[in-house]
Design a protein around this motif. Structure first.
Motif, PDB file in Angstrom:
ATOM      1  N   ILE A  10      22.188 -29.231  -0.070  1.00  0.00           N
ATOM      2  CA  ILE A  10      21.617 -27.702   0.214  1.00  0.00           C
ATOM      3  C   ILE A  10      21.632 -27.549   1.770  1.00  0.00           C
ATOM      4  CG2 ILE A  10      20.518 -27.567  -1.753  1.00  0.00           C
ATOM      5  CD1 ILE A  10      17.747 -28.425  -0.211  1.00  0.00           C
ATOM      6  N   VAL A  11      22.460 -28.559   2.757  1.00  0.00           N
ATOM      7  CA  VAL A  11      22.574 -28.526   3.961  1.00  0.00           C
ATOM      8  C   VAL A  11      22.421 -27.265   4.610  1.00  0.00           C
ATOM      9  CG1 VAL A  11      23.457 -29.637   6.105  1.00  0.00           C
ATOM     10  CG2 VAL A  11      22.857 -30.917   4.189  1.00  0.00           C
ATOM     11  N   ASN A  12      23.948 -26.578   3.819  1.00  0.00           N
ATOM     12  CA  ASN A  12      24.358 -25.223   4.285  1.00  0.00           C
ATOM     13  C   ASN A  12      23.558 -24.121   3.976  1.00  0.00           C
ATOM     14  OD1 ASN A  12      26.487 -23.825   5.527  1.00  0.00           O
ATOM     15  ND2 ASN A  12      27.092 -22.860   3.474  1.00  0.00           N
ATOM     16  N   THR A  13      22.821 -24.277   2.808  1.00  0.00           N
ATOM     17  CA  THR A  13      21.786 -23.402   2.431  1.00  0.00           C
ATOM     18  C   THR A  13      20.685 -23.207   3.514  1.00  0.00           C
ATOM     19  OG1 THR A  13      22.299 -23.666   0.186  1.00  0.00           O
ATOM     20  CG2 THR A  13      20.216 -22.577   0.471  1.00  0.00           C
ATOM     21  N   LEU A  69      20.734 -24.154   6.645  1.00  0.00           N
ATOM     22  CA  LEU A  69      21.160 -23.453   7.727  1.00  0.00           C
ATOM     23  C   LEU A  69      21.196 -21.830   7.612  1.00  0.00           C
ATOM     24  CD1 LEU A  69      22.248 -23.628  10.806  1.00  0.00           C
ATOM     25  CD2 LEU A  69      24.610 -24.151   9.594  1.00  0.00           C
ATOM     26  N   LYS A  70      21.742 -21.477   6.599  1.00  0.00           N
ATOM     27  CA  LYS A  70      21.964 -20.210   6.427  1.00  0.00           C
ATOM     28  C   LYS A  70      20.616 -19.262   6.368  1.00  0.00           C
ATOM     29  CE  LYS A  70      26.278 -19.795   3.967  1.00  0.00           C
ATOM     30  NZ  LYS A  70      26.831 -19.374   2.672  1.00  0.00           N
ATOM     31  N   MET A  71      19.405 -20.209   5.689  1.00  0.00           N
ATOM     32  CA  MET A  71      18.291 -19.655   5.674  1.00  0.00           C
ATOM     33  C   MET A  71      17.714 -19.196   6.840  1.00  0.00           C
ATOM     34  SD  MET A  71      15.078 -20.537   3.036  1.00  0.00           S
ATOM     35  CE  MET A  71      16.455 -20.122   1.683  1.00  0.00           C
ATOM     36  N   ALA A  72      17.841 -20.161   7.781  1.00  0.00           N
ATOM     37  CA  ALA A  72      17.156 -20.291   9.157  1.00  0.00           C
ATOM     38  C   ALA A  72      17.784 -19.118   9.828  1.00  0.00           C
ATOM     39  CB  ALA A  72      17.538 -21.643   9.928  1.00  0.00           C
ATOM     40  N   LYS A  73      19.315 -18.870   9.829  1.00  0.00           N
ATOM     41  CA  LYS A  73      19.824 -17.952  10.527  1.00  0.00           C
ATOM     42  C   LYS A  73      19.406 -16.524   9.953  1.00  0.00           C
ATOM     43  CE  LYS A  73      24.270 -20.247  11.487  1.00  0.00           C
ATOM     44  NZ  LYS A  73      25.710 -20.099  11.013  1.00  0.00           N
ATOM     45  N   LYS A  74      19.183 -16.626   8.712  1.00  0.00           N
ATOM     46  CA  LYS A  74      18.680 -15.123   8.152  1.00  0.00           C
ATOM     47  C   LYS A  74      17.314 -14.661   8.425  1.00  0.00           C
ATOM     48  CE  LYS A  74      17.085 -15.368   3.904  1.00  0.00           C
ATOM     49  NZ  LYS A  74      16.830 -15.302   2.301  1.00  0.00           N
ATOM     50  N   ARG A  75      16.591 -15.671   8.650  1.00  0.00           N
ATOM     51  CA  ARG A  75      15.127 -15.536   9.036  1.00  0.00           C
ATOM     52  C   ARG A  75      15.154 -15.240  10.539  1.00  0.00           C
ATOM     53  NH1 ARG A  75      12.388 -20.956   6.451  1.00  0.00           N
ATOM     54  NH2 ARG A  75      12.241 -20.187   4.072  1.00  0.00           N
ATOM     55  N   LYS A  93      20.411 -40.530   6.688  1.00  0.00           N
ATOM     56  CA  LYS A  93      19.881 -41.596   6.142  1.00  0.00           C
ATOM     57  C   LYS A  93      18.548 -41.283   5.386  1.00  0.00           C
ATOM     58  CE  LYS A  93      18.450 -46.271   7.132  1.00  0.00           C
ATOM     59  NZ  LYS A  93      18.001 -47.070   8.235  1.00  0.00           N
ATOM     60  N   GLU A  94      17.753 -40.525   5.729  1.00  0.00           N
ATOM     61  CA  GLU A  94      16.695 -40.116   5.185  1.00  0.00           C
ATOM     62  C   GLU A  94      16.655 -38.792   4.353  1.00  0.00           C
ATOM     63  OE1 GLU A  94      13.899 -41.895   5.295  1.00  0.00           O
ATOM     64  OE2 GLU A  94      14.713 -43.644   6.492  1.00  0.00           O
ATOM     65  N   GLY A  95      17.690 -38.179   4.568  1.00  0.00           N
ATOM     66  CA  GLY A  95      17.855 -36.851   3.706  1.00  0.00           C
ATOM     67  C   GLY A  95      16.979 -35.809   4.334  1.00  0.00           C
ATOM     68  N   PHE A  96      16.785 -35.638   5.555  1.00  0.00           N
ATOM     69  CA  PHE A  96      15.957 -34.667   6.314  1.00  0.00           C
ATOM     70  C   PHE A  96      16.805 -33.796   7.029  1.00  0.00           C
ATOM     71  CE2 PHE A  96      13.368 -33.008   9.558  1.00  0.00           C
ATOM     72  CZ  PHE A  96      12.585 -32.175   8.887  1.00  0.00           C
ATOM     73  N   PHE A  97      16.677 -32.527   6.951  1.00  0.00           N
ATOM     74  CA  PHE A  97      17.441 -31.481   7.697  1.00  0.00           C
ATOM     75  C   PHE A  97      16.681 -30.410   7.958  1.00  0.00           C
ATOM     76  CE2 PHE A  97      20.105 -33.894   4.434  1.00  0.00           C
ATOM     77  CZ  PHE A  97      21.157 -34.216   5.435  1.00  0.00           C
ATOM     78  N   TYR A  98      16.854 -30.100   9.364  1.00  0.00           N
ATOM     79  CA  TYR A  98      16.085 -28.918   9.952  1.00  0.00           C
ATOM     80  C   TYR A  98      16.981 -28.076  11.033  1.00  0.00           C
ATOM     81  CZ  TYR A  98      13.016 -27.116  13.688  1.00  0.00           C
ATOM     82  OH  TYR A  98      12.483 -26.190  14.570  1.00  0.00           O
ATOM     83  N   TYR A  99      16.501 -26.819  10.885  1.00  0.00           N
ATOM     84  CA  TYR A  99      17.365 -26.079  12.036  1.00  0.00           C
ATOM     85  C   TYR A  99      16.487 -24.925  12.578  1.00  0.00           C
ATOM     86  CZ  TYR A  99      21.629 -28.229   9.962  1.00  0.00           C
ATOM     87  OH  TYR A  99      22.474 -28.869   9.191  1.00  0.00           O
ATOM     88  N   SER A 137      14.432 -29.177   4.959  1.00  0.00           N
ATOM     89  CA  SER A 137      14.479 -29.776   3.386  1.00  0.00           C
ATOM     90  C   SER A 137      13.436 -30.065   3.039  1.00  0.00           C
ATOM     91  CB  SER A 137      15.680 -30.762   3.694  1.00  0.00           C
ATOM     92  OG  SER A 137      15.161 -31.734   4.463  1.00  0.00           O
ATOM     93  N   LYS A 138      12.292 -30.006   3.632  1.00  0.00           N
ATOM     94  CA  LYS A 138      10.722 -30.459   3.010  1.00  0.00           C
ATOM     95  C   LYS A 138      10.246 -29.142   2.688  1.00  0.00           C
ATOM     96  CE  LYS A 138      10.853 -34.838   3.989  1.00  0.00           C
ATOM     97  NZ  LYS A 138      10.827 -35.916   2.873  1.00  0.00           N
ATOM     98  N   GLU A 139      10.567 -28.036   2.788  1.00  0.00           N
ATOM     99  CA  GLU A 139      10.056 -26.898   2.398  1.00  0.00           C
ATOM    100  C   GLU A 139       9.805 -26.957   0.626  1.00  0.00           C
ATOM    101  OE1 GLU A 139      11.397 -23.087   3.552  1.00  0.00           O
ATOM    102  OE2 GLU A 139      11.650 -23.807   5.644  1.00  0.00           O
ATOM    103  N   THR A 140       8.753 -26.257   0.271  1.00  0.00           N
ATOM    104  CA  THR A 140       8.384 -26.337  -1.272  1.00  0.00           C
ATOM    105  C   THR A 140       9.629 -26.181  -1.942  1.00  0.00           C
ATOM    106  OG1 THR A 140       6.124 -25.900  -0.535  1.00  0.00           O
ATOM    107  CG2 THR A 140       6.771 -25.808  -2.987  1.00  0.00           C
ATOM    108  N   LYS A 141      10.346 -24.963  -1.673  1.00  0.00           N
ATOM    109  CA  LYS A 141      11.522 -24.527  -2.665  1.00  0.00           C
ATOM    110  C   LYS A 141      12.496 -25.568  -2.919  1.00  0.00           C
ATOM    111  CE  LYS A 141      12.144 -21.220   0.057  1.00  0.00           C
ATOM    112  NZ  LYS A 141      11.322 -21.477   1.035  1.00  0.00           N
ATOM    113  N   PHE A 142      12.479 -26.866  -1.972  1.00  0.00           N
ATOM    114  CA  PHE A 142      13.569 -27.523  -2.141  1.00  0.00           C
ATOM    115  C   PHE A 142      13.159 -28.946  -2.570  1.00  0.00           C
ATOM    116  CE2 PHE A 142      14.834 -25.110   1.844  1.00  0.00           C
ATOM    117  CZ  PHE A 142      15.647 -24.418   1.187  1.00  0.00           C
ATOM    118  N   ALA A 143      11.726 -28.942  -2.996  1.00  0.00           N
ATOM    119  CA  ALA A 143      11.349 -30.050  -3.497  1.00  0.00           C
ATOM    120  C   ALA A 143      12.025 -31.015  -4.369  1.00  0.00           C
ATOM    121  CB  ALA A 143       9.726 -29.899  -3.771  1.00  0.00           C
ATOM    122  N   ARG A 144      12.492 -30.254  -5.313  1.00  0.00           N
ATOM    123  CA  ARG A 144      13.182 -30.838  -6.514  1.00  0.00           C
ATOM    124  C   ARG A 144      14.712 -30.787  -6.296  1.00  0.00           C
ATOM    125  NH1 ARG A 144       9.537 -28.884 -11.676  1.00  0.00           N
ATOM    126  NH2 ARG A 144       7.743 -29.604 -11.111  1.00  0.00           N
TER     127      ARG A 144
END
Length: 203
Positions: free
Chosen positions: A128-131, A133-139, A85-91, A115-122
């Motif tokens: 980018i939900v899957n992106t 999640l993948k970034m969290a796994k990579k880190r 609803k708000e467009g916020f995603f966190y993993y 999804s609030k990180e600077t790189k996703f601002a625009r």
């Protein structure tokens, strides 16, 4: 006297054991450095980041190190927020590295992304939900790899996805702009134009 001799023997054995451990650690470090130079490619497995003293370890490089050490990789999602609803995603993810021989967990690492990180601002957060999640796994993978392989002295955490780096004021060169003021002749000319056009200071 007998007790003293026993204590000396134990002391010598401990010294010998410590020396062996140190020699083994030094030899292992040299082997890792040789592996990095011969088998890992800059720009693909790791990369140099301006302003950072150590190169950044990328996901392919972490996978190569895990394969070298004989680790299996398992990643679990510990926490997640999917607010459509708000467009916020966190993993928040946890990566566990296990020995292929014994099955023992050698290291665990954590990684998060939202999804609030600077790189996703625009960007549209819904695309980018899957992106994220993948970034969290990579880190999480890189965090666990640096710990398990003891290469944190060689590499730093993966920051290839960062769009900008913070720098201190000491690294910023401030240049004073040169301002060219009007000469007296130019001022007189401007005043004459203003008088001819009936322009005064009050507008």
């Amino acid at each position: 006297m007998d007790n003293l001799e026993k204590n000396l023997i134990i002391y010598d054995e401990r010294e010998s054991l410590n020396e062996k451990i140190i020699e083994r650690e030094i030899e292992q470090f040299k082997l890792i450095q040789n592996f990095i130079k011969s088998q890992m490619k800059e720009g693909e497995d790791y990369g140099k980041i301006p302003g950072s003293p150590k190169p950044s370890l990328f996901k392919p490089g972490a996978e190569k190190l895990c394969n070298l050490y004989g680790f299996t990789i398992n990643v679990d999602i510990l926490e997640k927020v999917e607010n459509w609803k708000e467009g916020f995603f966190y993993y928040l993810c946890k990566c566990s590295l296990r020995s292929k021989k014994t099955g023992e967990i050698i290291s665990e690492g954590l990684g998060s992304c939202n999804s609030k990180e600077t790189k996703f601002a625009r960007q549209n957060p819904y695309t980018i939900v899957n992106t994220i999640l993948k970034m969290a796994k990579k880190r999480a993978l890189i965090d666990a790899t640096l710990s398990a392989t003891r290469t944190s002295g060689i590499f730093t955490q993966d920051i290839e996805d960062m769009e900008e780096m913070l720098i201190t004021d000491e690294n910023v060169e401030v240049k004073e702009e040169k301002v060219d003021y009007a000469t007296q002749n130019q001022k007189n000319y401007i005043a004459k134009l203003a008088k001819d056009k009936n322009i005064n200071d009050e507008g």
